[in-house]
Design an enzyme around this catalytic site. Structure first.
Site, PDB file in Angstrom:
ATOM      1  N   ASP A  96      -7.763  44.823  73.583  1.00 53.20           N
ATOM      2  CA  ASP A  96      -8.441  43.649  73.046  1.00 53.20           C
ATOM      3  C   ASP A  96      -9.933  43.803  73.305  1.00 53.20           C
ATOM      4  OD1 ASP A  96      -7.226  40.790  72.013  1.00 53.20           O
ATOM      5  OD2 ASP A  96      -9.265  40.598  72.789  1.00 53.20           O
TER       6      ASP A  96
ATOM      7  N   ASP B 133      -0.634  42.185  66.011  1.00 55.18           N
ATOM      8  CA  ASP B 133      -0.842  40.761  65.727  1.00 55.18           C
ATOM      9  C   ASP B 133      -2.362  40.546  65.675  1.00 55.18           C
ATOM     10  OD1 ASP B 133       0.660  38.012  65.700  1.00 55.18           O
ATOM     11  OD2 ASP B 133      -1.082  37.704  66.981  1.00 55.18           O
TER      12      ASP B 133
ATOM     13  N   ALA C 145      -4.555  40.023  73.563  1.00 53.78           N
ATOM     14  CA  ALA C 145      -4.837  38.724  74.187  1.00 53.78           C
ATOM     15  C   ALA C 145      -4.370  37.592  73.263  1.00 53.78           C
ATOM     16  CB  ALA C 145      -6.327  38.599  74.476  1.00 53.78           C
ATOM     17  N   PRO C 146      -3.885  36.482  73.835  1.00 57.85           N
ATOM     18  CA  PRO C 146      -3.917  36.086  75.246  1.00 57.85           C
ATOM     19  C   PRO C 146      -2.781  36.630  76.115  1.00 57.85           C
ATOM     20  CG  PRO C 146      -3.050  34.287  73.949  1.00 57.85           C
ATOM     21  CD  PRO C 146      -3.440  35.362  72.965  1.00 57.85           C
ATOM     22  N   GLY C 147      -1.770  37.316  75.546  1.00 64.19           N
ATOM     23  CA  GLY C 147      -0.826  38.028  76.393  1.00 64.19           C
ATOM     24  C   GLY C 147       0.610  37.563  76.422  1.00 64.19           C
ATOM     25  N   ASN C 148       0.949  36.482  75.738  1.00 69.13           N
ATOM     26  CA  ASN C 148       2.346  36.026  75.758  1.00 69.13           C
ATOM     27  C   ASN C 148       3.284  37.077  75.187  1.00 69.13           C
ATOM     28  OD1 ASN C 148       1.952  33.582  77.000  1.00 69.13           O
ATOM     29  ND2 ASN C 148       1.761  32.421  75.101  1.00 69.13           N
TER      30      ASN C 148
ATOM     31  N   CYS D  48      -0.495  34.350  62.587  1.00 71.13           N
ATOM     32  CA  CYS D  48      -0.234  32.907  62.585  1.00 71.13           C
ATOM     33  C   CYS D  48      -0.979  32.291  61.408  1.00 71.13           C
ATOM     34  CB  CYS D  48      -0.647  32.265  63.923  1.00 71.13           C
ATOM     35  SG  CYS D  48      -2.341  32.599  64.426  1.00 71.13           S
TER      36      CYS D  48
END
Length: 466
Positions: free
Chosen positions: A258, A305, A236-239, A359
Site C-alpha cells: 500500500d 482490491d 490497507a486497511p487490512g481486514n 466497493c
C-alpha cells in the site's frame, strides 16, 4: 477525553473542507480508528439536531470554554450515544450540570416536530435508508478463537443465539440482543443493524473483525491453501489481509502493498491485534513491483482490491455529504489505474488464481475492467463461475460477465460490492471442477456444541479451539 477531542478535530476538519471523514480519521493518529470513525459519522448524522438542542439549552453561553465541536460530540454521547465511553475527562461533570436541561430540550424538540423517536428527528436526506440498515456482520478470527467459543461468550453476556439463518429475511428481522450465524460464511456472525461492538473485549483483543459480508467474499473465493504465497496488492486497511492470514492459518506468506503511510501504520496495528504473523508489509506501489522478482516466484494467488470511487460504501453519504455519482472524469481516471493494476497482476508467472474486487457500483470500474484484462490476455485466464446461488450477478456486458458477483443493500443486505474470480486456463483444465471453482461456501451444519463449555472470565479473551 482523547476520543472526543479527536472526533471534534475531525468534525472541524470536515466542516472547513480539509478532507473527508475517512481521510481525516486515518490522519488523526488515534489508535482505534474504527471507534473514532463510528463516533464521527453518527455525530455528523445528527449534527442539525445537536445544534438545535445545544442552542436551545444555552450550553455554549453558559460554558464559554467549551468549543462547539467538542460540545457536539459530548452532547451526542450524552443524549443519543452510549454514555461517556471515552471517559469524558474534565468535561463529564460539566455536562452533568446541564444534563437535565439538555434532555428537556431534546424532548421539547420531539414534541415540536411531532415525533417520538430520535431517528425521526433527522431530515429526510439524513435518515438511514436501506444502505444504512444492513446487519452488523462480525467475522470470527480463526487465528485466535473459534465460532463456538464466541457464541458461548455472547450468550453469557445476555445475547440470544438463534442458530444459522435460513434466509435474508431472518437477517433483516434481527432486533435487540439477538444474533445469528450467517447462512453462507461459516465464521460470520450477524447482529442487528447499528450494533456497536467497537468496545467489546473480543473486538479489542482481535478475536472479532467487524467486516461487511461482501468484503469477506474476496478472501474466501481466493481460497489460498495453508503454505501458499499470496499478494494483497492494495492492502490497507487490512481486514481482507487478516482474513487471508486466517485462511492460511499463518502458514505461508502474504506480501501486502500500500502507498499510504498512515493507512499502512494503522494496518500494522490491526494485523498485530489479529495475531497475523505471516504477512510482510511494504509501503510501495503495486505497479512498481516486478513480476520477475525472485521473491514472488512462488506467488500463485493475488487479491486485488484497488482504489475505487467507493460508490457502494454504506457510509459514503456521511463521508462526503451531498456527494452524488462520481464524475465521468474521475471514473475514467480510476478505471485506467484499475486496468493497469489488473493486467500487472496477471503478469506474475506463477499466478494460478486472482480475485478482483471493488466497493463500487459503476460498470466502468467493474465489468469493463475485467473485460479489458481478458481481452488483453486471450486464452490465458478465464472467469470462474462461483456461488451459483448468489442472487446478484455481474451486468451482462460481455459473455461470461454473469460469473461475476455484485452485492447491494437491497439484494444481499450488504454494502455495494463487485467481485470477479479469474483463473489461469491450464489450471482449470488440469484440476477437478470442485477445485477450480474454489469454495462454494455451501451452508455447513450449525456449530456443534461442546460437551464441556469453556469458562471465560468477564472481559477476558477467548482461547483458540483445540
Amino acid at each position: 477525553m482523547a476520543l472526543y477531542a479527536a472526533a471534534a478535530a475531525v468534525l472541524e476538519g470536515v466542516e472547513s473542507r480539509q478532507g473527508s471523514i475517512k481521510g481525516l480519521v486515518y490522519g488523526s493518529r488515534f489508535q482505534n480508528v474504527k471507534q473514532l470513525y463510528a463516533l464521527v459519522c453518527e455525530t455528523q448524522r445528527y449534527s442539525a439536531v445537536l445544534d438545535a438542542v445545544i442552542a436551545s439549552a444555552g450550553l455554549l453561553r453558559a460554558e464559554k470554554k467549551l468549543r462547539p465541536h467538542v460540545a457536539k460530540v459530548l452532547v451526542y454521547e450524552l443524549l443519543l450515544g452510549r454514555g461517556f465511553r471515552g471517559g469524558g475527562g474534565r468535561w463529564k461533570p460539566l455536562l452533568a450540570r446541564h444534563q437535565a436541561r439538555l434532555k428537556a430540550e431534546l424532548a421539547r424538540l420531539k414534541v415540536h416536530r411531532g415525533v417520538s423517536r430520535n431517528e425521526d428527528l433527522l431530515e429526510v436526506g439524513s435518515r438511514p435508508g436501506p444502505a444504512l440498515q444492513v446487519p452488523r456482520f462480525v467475522r470470527v478470527n480463526a487465528l485466535k478463537t473459534c465460532i463456538d467459543d464466541v457464541i458461548d461468550y455472547f450468550k453469557r453476556q445476555g445475547f440470544s443465539y438463534e442458530g444459522r439463518a435460513s434466509s435474508l429475511e431472518d437477517l433483516r428481522s434481527l432486533k435487540g440482543k439477538h444474533f445469528l450465524l450467517d447462512p453462507l460464511l461459516p465464521e460470520l456472525l450477524v447482529f442487528p443493524a447499528h450494533t456497536d461492538l467497537h468496545e467489546h473485549p473480543l473486538y479489542q483483543a482481535g478475536h472479532l473483525i467487524l467486516q461487511d459480508k461482501a468484503s469477506c467474499l474476496p478472501a474466501m473465493l481466493l481460497a489460498p491453501p495453508p503454505g501458499s504465497h499470496v499478494i494483497d496488492a492494495c492492502a490497507a486497511p487490512g481486514n481482507k489481509t487478516s482474513h487471508l492470514a486466517a485462511l492460511l492459518k499463518n502458514q505461508g506468506k502474504i506480501f501486502a502493498f500500500d502507498l499510504d503511510e498512515k493507512r499502512l501504520a494503522s494496518m500494522a496495528t490491526l494485523l498485530a491485534r489479529a495475531g497475523v504473523s505471516c504477512c510482510e508489509l511494504a509501503e510501495k506501489d503495486f505497479l512498481a513491483v516486478s513480476p520477475s522478482d525472485q521473491r514472488y516466484r512462488q506467488v500463485q494467488y493475488i487479491l486485488l482490491d484497488p482504489s475505487c470511487s467507493g460508490s457502494g460504501m454504506l457510509t459514503r453519504q456521511l463521508e462526503e455529504p451531498g456527494a452524488g455519482a462520481p464524475s465521468k472524469k474521475r471514473l475514467h481516471a480510476l478505471a485506467g489505474f484499475q486496468q493497469r493494476a489488473l493486467c500487472h497482476a496477471l503478469a506474475f508467472p506463477s499466478l494460478r488464481r486472482l480475485v478482483y474486487s471493488t466497493c463500487s457500483l459503476c460498470q466502468e470500474e467493474n465489468e469493463d475492467v475485467v473485460q479489458d484484462a481478458l481481452q488483453k490476455s486471450p486464452g490465458t485466464f478465464r472467469l470462474v463461475p462461483v456461488l451459483p446461488s448468489w442472487p446478484h450477478r455481474g451486468l451482462g456486458t460481455f459473455p461470461g460477465a454473469e460469473h461475476c458477483l455484485r452485492a447491494s443493500p437491497e439484494t444481499t443486505l450488504t454494502g455495494g460490492f463487485f467481485i470477479a474470480v479469474l483463473e489461469r486456463e491450464e489450471v482449470s483444465s488440469s484440476v477437478s471442477q470442485t477445485e477450480a471453482l474454489g469454495p462454494e461456501l455451501t451452508p455447513s451444519p450449525a456449530p456443534k456444541r461442546k460437551q464441556q463449555q469453556r469458562k471465560l472470565a468477564a472481559g477476558a479473551s477467548t482461547p483458540p479451539c483445540t
